[in-house]
Design a protein around this motif. Sequence first.
Motif, PDB file in Angstrom:
ATOM      1  N   UNK A 203       0.924  -0.913  -0.410  1.00  0.00           N
ATOM      2  CA  UNK A 203      -0.177   0.177  -0.077  1.00  0.00           C
ATOM      3  C   UNK A 203       0.653   1.632  -0.036  1.00  0.00           C
ATOM      4  N   UNK A 204       0.421   2.496   0.072  1.00  0.00           N
ATOM      5  CA  UNK A 204       0.817   3.690  -0.755  1.00  0.00           C
ATOM      6  C   UNK A 204       1.496   4.533   0.481  1.00  0.00           C
ATOM      7  N   UNK A 205       0.838   3.876   2.559  1.00  0.00           N
ATOM      8  CA  UNK A 205       1.336   4.036   3.891  1.00  0.00           C
ATOM      9  C   UNK A 205       2.901   3.283   3.246  1.00  0.00           C
ATOM     10  N   UNK A 206       3.242   2.183   2.570  1.00  0.00           N
ATOM     11  CA  UNK A 206       4.064   1.435   2.721  1.00  0.00           C
ATOM     12  C   UNK A 206       5.685   1.749   2.223  1.00  0.00           C
ATOM     13  N   UNK A 207       6.691   1.547   2.807  1.00  0.00           N
ATOM     14  CA  UNK A 207       7.944   2.542   2.769  1.00  0.00           C
ATOM     15  C   UNK A 207       8.682   1.530   1.635  1.00  0.00           C
ATOM     16  N   UNK A 208       9.144   1.490   0.827  1.00  0.00           N
ATOM     17  CA  UNK A 208       8.925   0.239  -0.555  1.00  0.00           C
ATOM     18  C   UNK A 208      10.614   1.497  -0.952  1.00  0.00           C
ATOM     19  N   UNK A 209      11.696   1.069  -1.711  1.00  0.00           N
ATOM     20  CA  UNK A 209      13.018   1.416  -2.371  1.00  0.00           C
ATOM     21  C   UNK A 209      12.888  -0.077  -3.347  1.00  0.00           C
ATOM     22  N   UNK A 210      13.372   0.608  -4.868  1.00  0.00           N
ATOM     23  CA  UNK A 210      13.605   0.255  -5.821  1.00  0.00           C
ATOM     24  C   UNK A 210      15.151  -0.547  -5.771  1.00  0.00           C
ATOM     25  N   UNK A 211      15.403  -1.554  -5.834  1.00  0.00           N
ATOM     26  CA  UNK A 211      17.275  -1.500  -5.391  1.00  0.00           C
ATOM     27  C   UNK A 211      17.635  -0.699  -6.681  1.00  0.00           C
ATOM     28  N   UNK A 212      17.575  -0.599  -7.958  1.00  0.00           N
ATOM     29  CA  UNK A 212      18.193   0.271  -8.723  1.00  0.00           C
ATOM     30  C   UNK A 212      18.587   1.915  -8.163  1.00  0.00           C
ATOM     31  N   UNK A 213      17.594   2.498  -6.729  1.00  0.00           N
ATOM     32  CA  UNK A 213      17.817   3.569  -6.080  1.00  0.00           C
ATOM     33  C   UNK A 213      18.263   3.883  -5.320  1.00  0.00           C
ATOM     34  N   UNK A 214      18.817   2.071  -4.960  1.00  0.00           N
ATOM     35  CA  UNK A 214      19.878   2.386  -3.608  1.00  0.00           C
ATOM     36  C   UNK A 214      21.727   2.460  -3.906  1.00  0.00           C
ATOM     37  N   UNK A 215      22.702   3.062  -3.714  1.00  0.00           N
ATOM     38  CA  UNK A 215      23.954   2.865  -3.940  1.00  0.00           C
ATOM     39  C   UNK A 215      24.608   3.011  -2.300  1.00  0.00           C
ATOM     40  N   UNK A 216      25.721   2.948  -2.820  1.00  0.00           N
ATOM     41  CA  UNK A 216      26.435   2.597  -1.292  1.00  0.00           C
ATOM     42  C   UNK A 216      27.740   3.880  -1.772  1.00  0.00           C
ATOM     43  N   UNK A 217      27.689   4.305  -0.267  1.00  0.00           N
ATOM     44  CA  UNK A 217      29.188   5.918   0.004  1.00  0.00           C
ATOM     45  C   UNK A 217      30.684   4.298  -0.469  1.00  0.00           C
ATOM     46  N   UNK A 218      31.238   5.307  -1.415  1.00  0.00           N
ATOM     47  CA  UNK A 218      32.242   5.412  -1.299  1.00  0.00           C
ATOM     48  C   UNK A 218      33.383   6.585  -1.145  1.00  0.00           C
ATOM     49  N   UNK A 219      34.698   6.368  -0.973  1.00  0.00           N
ATOM     50  CA  UNK A 219      35.673   7.880  -0.628  1.00  0.00           C
ATOM     51  C   UNK A 219      35.026   9.130  -1.837  1.00  0.00           C
ATOM     52  N   UNK A 220      34.765   8.333  -3.244  1.00  0.00           N
ATOM     53  CA  UNK A 220      34.380   9.395  -4.091  1.00  0.00           C
ATOM     54  C   UNK A 220      32.966   9.797  -4.029  1.00  0.00           C
ATOM     55  N   UNK A 221      32.346   8.968  -5.381  1.00  0.00           N
ATOM     56  CA  UNK A 221      31.035   9.392  -5.679  1.00  0.00           C
ATOM     57  C   UNK A 221      30.555   7.669  -5.750  1.00  0.00           C
ATOM     58  N   UNK A 222      28.885   8.155  -5.068  1.00  0.00           N
ATOM     59  CA  UNK A 222      28.004   6.973  -4.733  1.00  0.00           C
ATOM     60  C   UNK A 222      28.462   5.954  -5.763  1.00  0.00           C
ATOM     61  N   UNK A 223      28.434   4.532  -5.299  1.00  0.00           N
ATOM     62  CA  UNK A 223      27.999   3.208  -6.586  1.00  0.00           C
ATOM     63  C   UNK A 223      27.009   2.639  -6.262  1.00  0.00           C
ATOM     64  N   UNK A 224      26.276   2.797  -7.528  1.00  0.00           N
ATOM     65  CA  UNK A 224      24.863   2.222  -7.568  1.00  0.00           C
ATOM     66  C   UNK A 224      25.121   0.459  -6.768  1.00  0.00           C
ATOM     67  N   UNK A 225      23.573   0.042  -5.876  1.00  0.00           N
ATOM     68  CA  UNK A 225      24.037  -1.539  -5.802  1.00  0.00           C
ATOM     69  C   UNK A 225      24.316  -2.330  -6.616  1.00  0.00           C
ATOM     70  N   UNK A 226      23.051  -2.305  -7.753  1.00  0.00           N
ATOM     71  CA  UNK A 226      23.231  -2.667  -8.803  1.00  0.00           C
ATOM     72  C   UNK A 226      25.033  -3.029  -8.890  1.00  0.00           C
ATOM     73  N   UNK A 227      25.667  -2.072  -8.952  1.00  0.00           N
ATOM     74  CA  UNK A 227      27.173  -2.429  -9.541  1.00  0.00           C
ATOM     75  C   UNK A 227      27.852  -3.187  -8.498  1.00  0.00           C
ATOM     76  N   UNK A 228      27.598  -2.447  -7.176  1.00  0.00           N
ATOM     77  CA  UNK A 228      28.384  -3.699  -6.050  1.00  0.00           C
ATOM     78  C   UNK A 228      27.702  -5.023  -6.619  1.00  0.00           C
ATOM     79  N   UNK A 229      26.599  -5.473  -6.632  1.00  0.00           N
ATOM     80  CA  UNK A 229      26.080  -7.201  -6.547  1.00  0.00           C
ATOM     81  C   UNK A 229      26.555  -7.833  -7.646  1.00  0.00           C
TER      82      UNK A 229
END
Length: 144
Positions: free
Chosen positions: A40-66
């Motif tokens: 439902x709209x009240x649930x907090x939903x995140x696509x894995x494509x929208x997640x990134x991992x912090x690095x020393x420079x730019x954030x790296x998309x989760x899909x690249x880490x996977x």
Amino acid sequence: MEHTILAVSGKPGLYKLISRGKATLIVEKVDETHRRLPIFATDSITSLNDIAIYTEADDVPLTKVLAGVLAKENGQPASINYKKCSSKELRAYFAEVLPEFDRDRVHDSDIKKLLQWYDILVKNGITDFDTPTEADKGEDEKEG
């Protein structure tokens, strides 16, 4: 990724988007049950494509880490027992996959969640981590 894979806050595991309604999404659990349920709209939903991992420079998309974990493990489930290993072992393993990860902002729980998701996806035959979905392509065209 070939499918839109979602993480739903408060619900364990991962879900594949099946259909959209007015105020709901119909998702299918990514596991052996393939159970469908409404989100439902009240649930907090995140696509894995929208997640990134912090690095020393730019954030790296989760899909690249996977994809990096997939290459390290030769397409097999994670070789490390992330549930029981020490913080030092966990971070050493992750440094092999993403050497430049930000050691201050990436927590052990983040690495464990990533490896848990990786195992779920690999065990269910979803290994096309670098392939954008049609929905992602459409979003890029809207933004550009």
